[in-house]
Motif scaffolding. Structure first.
Motif, PDB file in Angstrom:
ATOM      1  N   GLY A  99       0.830  -1.196   0.000  1.00 31.56           N
ATOM      2  CA  GLY A  99       0.000   0.000   0.000  1.00 31.56           C
ATOM      3  C   GLY A  99       0.864   1.244   0.000  1.00 31.56           C
ATOM      4  N   VAL A 100       0.326   2.305  -0.517  1.00 30.03           N
ATOM      5  CA  VAL A 100       1.098   3.533  -0.710  1.00 30.03           C
ATOM      6  C   VAL A 100       1.332   4.232   0.619  1.00 30.03           C
ATOM      7  CG1 VAL A 100       1.154   5.781  -1.851  1.00 30.03           C
ATOM      8  CG2 VAL A 100       0.188   3.793  -3.033  1.00 30.03           C
ATOM      9  N   GLU A 101       2.590   4.562   0.898  1.00 27.73           N
ATOM     10  CA  GLU A 101       2.963   5.295   2.101  1.00 27.73           C
ATOM     11  C   GLU A 101       3.786   6.528   1.719  1.00 27.73           C
ATOM     12  OE1 GLU A 101       5.067   2.760   4.756  1.00 27.73           O
ATOM     13  OE2 GLU A 101       3.304   1.561   5.286  1.00 27.73           O
ATOM     14  N   GLY A 102       3.655   7.558   2.531  1.00 28.25           N
ATOM     15  CA  GLY A 102       4.465   8.745   2.297  1.00 28.25           C
ATOM     16  C   GLY A 102       3.984   9.595   1.140  1.00 28.25           C
ATOM     17  N   PHE A 103       2.712   9.427   0.760  1.00 31.39           N
ATOM     18  CA  PHE A 103       2.174  10.238  -0.328  1.00 31.39           C
ATOM     19  C   PHE A 103       0.978  11.044   0.154  1.00 31.39           C
ATOM     20  CE2 PHE A 103      -0.807  11.140  -3.714  1.00 31.39           C
ATOM     21  CZ  PHE A 103       0.006  11.694  -4.688  1.00 31.39           C
ATOM     22  N   THR A 104       1.080  12.349   0.034  1.00 30.54           N
ATOM     23  CA  THR A 104      -0.039  13.260   0.234  1.00 30.54           C
ATOM     24  C   THR A 104       0.093  14.355  -0.819  1.00 30.54           C
ATOM     25  OG1 THR A 104       1.154  14.720   1.768  1.00 30.54           O
ATOM     26  CG2 THR A 104      -0.072  12.864   2.736  1.00 30.54           C
ATOM     27  N   LEU A 105      -0.978  15.032  -1.098  1.00 28.13           N
ATOM     28  CA  LEU A 105      -0.930  16.110  -2.092  1.00 28.13           C
ATOM     29  C   LEU A 105       0.007  17.234  -1.659  1.00 28.13           C
ATOM     30  CD1 LEU A 105      -1.855  17.260  -4.769  1.00 28.13           C
ATOM     31  CD2 LEU A 105      -3.865  18.221  -3.598  1.00 28.13           C
ATOM     32  N   PRO A 106      -0.045  17.692  -0.388  1.00 28.83           N
ATOM     33  CA  PRO A 106       0.918  18.728   0.034  1.00 28.83           C
ATOM     34  C   PRO A 106       2.369  18.275  -0.097  1.00 28.83           C
ATOM     35  CG  PRO A 106      -0.889  18.593   1.597  1.00 28.83           C
ATOM     36  CD  PRO A 106      -1.037  17.421   0.674  1.00 28.83           C
ATOM     37  N   ARG A 107       2.627  17.009   0.226  1.00 29.66           N
ATOM     38  CA  ARG A 107       4.000  16.509   0.115  1.00 29.66           C
ATOM     39  C   ARG A 107       4.432  16.436  -1.352  1.00 29.66           C
ATOM     40  NH1 ARG A 107       6.345  11.268   3.347  1.00 29.66           N
ATOM     41  NH2 ARG A 107       5.424  12.426   5.092  1.00 29.66           N
ATOM     42  N   LEU A 108       3.519  16.059  -2.229  1.00 33.06           N
ATOM     43  CA  LEU A 108       3.823  16.052  -3.659  1.00 33.06           C
ATOM     44  C   LEU A 108       4.207  17.452  -4.134  1.00 33.06           C
ATOM     45  CD1 LEU A 108       3.862  14.799  -6.506  1.00 33.06           C
ATOM     46  CD2 LEU A 108       1.383  15.253  -6.637  1.00 33.06           C
ATOM     47  N   LEU A 113       8.361  21.310  -5.818  1.00 34.99           N
ATOM     48  CA  LEU A 113       8.997  22.617  -5.631  1.00 34.99           C
ATOM     49  C   LEU A 113      10.416  22.496  -5.091  1.00 34.99           C
ATOM     50  CD1 LEU A 113       6.003  24.639  -4.109  1.00 34.99           C
ATOM     51  CD2 LEU A 113       6.921  24.803  -6.430  1.00 34.99           C
ATOM     52  N   MET A 114      10.879  21.276  -4.918  1.00 33.45           N
ATOM     53  CA  MET A 114      12.222  20.986  -4.416  1.00 33.45           C
ATOM     54  C   MET A 114      12.450  21.592  -3.025  1.00 33.45           C
ATOM     55  SD  MET A 114      13.812  18.966  -6.367  1.00 33.45           S
ATOM     56  CE  MET A 114      13.398  18.205  -7.950  1.00 33.45           C
ATOM     57  N   LEU A 115      11.554  21.249  -2.111  1.00 24.53           N
ATOM     58  CA  LEU A 115      11.660  21.708  -0.725  1.00 24.53           C
ATOM     59  C   LEU A 115      11.740  20.530   0.248  1.00 24.53           C
ATOM     60  CD1 LEU A 115       9.006  24.594  -0.823  1.00 24.53           C
ATOM     61  CD2 LEU A 115      11.503  24.819  -0.913  1.00 24.53           C
ATOM     62  N   GLN A 116      11.941  19.330  -0.262  1.00 25.76           N
ATOM     63  CA  GLN A 116      11.961  18.143   0.594  1.00 25.76           C
ATOM     64  C   GLN A 116      13.222  18.104   1.446  1.00 25.76           C
ATOM     65  OE1 GLN A 116      12.028  18.104  -2.756  1.00 25.76           O
ATOM     66  NE2 GLN A 116      13.493  16.626  -3.553  1.00 25.76           N
ATOM     67  N   ASN A 117      13.052  17.540   2.644  1.00 29.88           N
ATOM     68  CA  ASN A 117      14.153  17.517   3.605  1.00 29.88           C
ATOM     69  C   ASN A 117      13.932  16.389   4.592  1.00 29.88           C
ATOM     70  OD1 ASN A 117      16.085  18.088   5.621  1.00 29.88           O
ATOM     71  ND2 ASN A 117      15.998  20.273   5.157  1.00 29.88           N
ATOM     72  N   THR A 118      14.935  15.533   4.775  1.00 27.05           N
ATOM     73  CA  THR A 118      14.780  14.385   5.679  1.00 27.05           C
ATOM     74  C   THR A 118      14.805  14.775   7.143  1.00 27.05           C
ATOM     75  OG1 THR A 118      17.163  13.995   5.518  1.00 27.05           O
ATOM     76  CG2 THR A 118      15.750  12.689   4.085  1.00 27.05           C
ATOM     77  N   PRO A 127      10.603  13.654   1.951  1.00 29.49           N
ATOM     78  CA  PRO A 127      10.661  13.132   0.582  1.00 29.49           C
ATOM     79  C   PRO A 127       9.419  12.312   0.242  1.00 29.49           C
ATOM     80  CG  PRO A 127      12.782  12.857   1.651  1.00 29.49           C
ATOM     81  CD  PRO A 127      11.830  13.316   2.714  1.00 29.49           C
ATOM     82  N   LEU A 128       8.923  12.473  -0.945  1.00 24.96           N
ATOM     83  CA  LEU A 128       7.725  11.777  -1.404  1.00 24.96           C
ATOM     84  C   LEU A 128       7.949  10.270  -1.356  1.00 24.96           C
ATOM     85  CD1 LEU A 128       4.912  12.627  -2.522  1.00 24.96           C
ATOM     86  CD2 LEU A 128       5.841  12.192  -4.814  1.00 24.96           C
ATOM     87  N   PHE A 129       6.936   9.537  -0.900  1.00 29.97           N
ATOM     88  CA  PHE A 129       6.990   8.085  -0.737  1.00 29.97           C
ATOM     89  C   PHE A 129       8.105   7.665   0.225  1.00 29.97           C
ATOM     90  CE2 PHE A 129       5.424   8.674  -5.185  1.00 29.97           C
ATOM     91  CZ  PHE A 129       4.127   8.214  -4.984  1.00 29.97           C
ATOM     92  N   ASN A 130       8.553   8.586   1.068  1.00 25.99           N
ATOM     93  CA  ASN A 130       9.650   8.327   2.016  1.00 25.99           C
ATOM     94  C   ASN A 130      10.926   7.864   1.302  1.00 25.99           C
ATOM     95  OD1 ASN A 130       7.905   8.910   4.212  1.00 25.99           O
ATOM     96  ND2 ASN A 130       7.094   6.822   4.131  1.00 25.99           N
ATOM     97  N   ASN A 131      11.126   8.357   0.089  1.00 22.64           N
ATOM     98  CA  ASN A 131      12.310   8.031  -0.709  1.00 22.64           C
ATOM     99  C   ASN A 131      13.469   8.904  -0.226  1.00 22.64           C
ATOM    100  OD1 ASN A 131      14.259   7.580  -2.673  1.00 22.64           O
ATOM    101  ND2 ASN A 131      12.813   7.648  -4.387  1.00 22.64           N
ATOM    102  N   GLY A 132      14.205   8.392   0.770  1.00 25.54           N
ATOM    103  CA  GLY A 132      15.204   9.173   1.488  1.00 25.54           C
ATOM    104  C   GLY A 132      16.198   9.950   0.644  1.00 25.54           C
ATOM    105  N   PRO A 133      16.802   9.358  -0.394  1.00 22.28           N
ATOM    106  CA  PRO A 133      17.831  10.076  -1.159  1.00 22.28           C
ATOM    107  C   PRO A 133      17.347  11.339  -1.860  1.00 22.28           C
ATOM    108  CG  PRO A 133      18.008   7.711  -1.530  1.00 22.28           C
ATOM    109  CD  PRO A 133      16.743   7.924  -0.750  1.00 22.28           C
TER     110      PRO A 133
END
Length: 342
Positions: A99-108, A113-118, A127-133
């Motif tokens: 099942g899909v984890e780590g996905f929400t519209l705000p997180r997408l 917008l390249m604002l992801q941060n672990t 990171p989207l889908f908890n894709n750490g890198p």
């Protein structure tokens, strides 16, 4: 191998090493008995930053069209076309597995917008889908934008470097009190800009040496010391001390190896040259195709074999995206934005 080919081979090696470091660093995985080998994944990130800075400076100086429009869309499609394809693949792999984890519209939105941060794992900035890198991809994107802005506003190359290195020192101090995205970004940009200065020496046919690179090396050392000996704020996760000191060590080793005429390089790191052209997609897809993958566990269990199969799947996927799909889509979109005049 020439200097540029060696850099490409190093890029291929780092992508493969980071993949295995993420998989096998956890002792619960196969090959965990060799865990000490996989303790240097963040060293790979630092090397990626140096290579990226080098390549951007080199490609920009050699490009005929230095307009922002040309610069922006070349980087935009290079980053986003493979990234969107990876997002789609990540979604379906998770759907098949658990099942899909780590996905929400705000997180997408924040990831686009390249604002992801672990540093904020449960927030909309994770990171989207908890894709750490993917955290480092955000840094790369903003380094591209900062690079174009600063070199076009300030023509003196020495001053541009002085500004970046000064901001790195200031940010190293500020991070202890304000661990926010922009401060984190500027700390690691010292490593990225080292690649820029390296390319400038290469393009001007100047000697690549400790003396000619003393300022970025001293700034990296100062940043490491500031962060090491400054008491961190309570409850703060801190990655950058590791990145900085391992980045500094990697750079010193690289300079020493360069002085030794790259002895044994071609027969070791050089063997990874074939992976260079697909290294970007390997890096951003290995988290769900190898590290977190479980979709073949029912056949092989958690074994050496299953991770080998996952790795091969990751290579095939990376090849399809980088060598077949991306070139066609890039040509199509660039043709629409920059139509050929008849």
């Amino acid at each position: 191998m020439n200097k540029i080919t060696r850099i490409e081979a190093l890029r291929g090696f780092v992508a493969i090493y980071v993949t295995f470091a993420h998989v096998f660093h956890d002792r619960s995985y196969a090959l965990a008995e060799y865990n000490f080998i996989w303790n240097f994944g963040d060293l790979g990130v630092a090397i990626f930053f140096v290579i990226s800075g080098f390549v951007i400076q080199l490609s920009y100086e050699r490009s005929k069209d230095k307009s922002f429009k040309s610069y922006f869309f070349k980087r935009f499609f290079r980053i986003y076309i493979p990234l969107i394809l990876v997002f789609i693949a990540n979604y379906f792999v998770q759907l098949i597995e658990f099942g899909v984890e780590g996905f929400t519209l705000p997180r997408l939105i924040t990831n686009l917008l390249m604002l992801q941060n672990t540093n904020q794992p449960d927030s909309i900035f994770a990171p989207l889908f908890n894709n750490g890198p993917l955290w480092s991809l955000a840094y790369e994107w903003w380094y591209y934008m900062i690079f174009f802005f600063i070199i076009n506003k300030i023509k003196d190359k020495t001053k541009t470097s002085a500004i970046i290195y000064s901001l790195g020192i200031i940010s190293s101090i500020l991070y202890q009190f304000y661990p926010v995205f922009i401060v984190q970004l500027l700390i690691d940009m010292v490593i990225w800009w080292f690649g820029v200065d390296l390319a400038r020496l290469y393009l001007s046919n100047k000697k690549i040496s400790f003396v000619n690179l003393k300022y970025p090396l001293l700034v990296l050392l100062a940043s490491v010391l500031i962060i090491t000996f400054t008491e961190p704020t309570e409850g703060k996760e801190f990655l950058f001390n590791t990145h900085l000191w391992r980045g500094l060590i990697a750079i010193i080793i690289g300079l020493l190896w360069y002085k030794a005429n790259w002895k044994f390089f071609d027969k070791t790191i050089g063997l990874f040259l074939p992976f260079a052209s697909i290294s970007y997609v390997i890096y951003i897809s290995h988290w769900f195709l190898v590290h977190e993958a479980t979709f073949l566990h029912f056949l092989f269990g958690r074994s050496r074999l299953v991770y080998l199969v996952y790795f091969v799947i990751c290579l095939i996927f990376s090849y399809l995206v980088e060598k077949i799909i991306y070139p066609k889509l890039n040509t199509f979109f660039m043709g629409k934005i920059f139509p050929v005049k008849k």
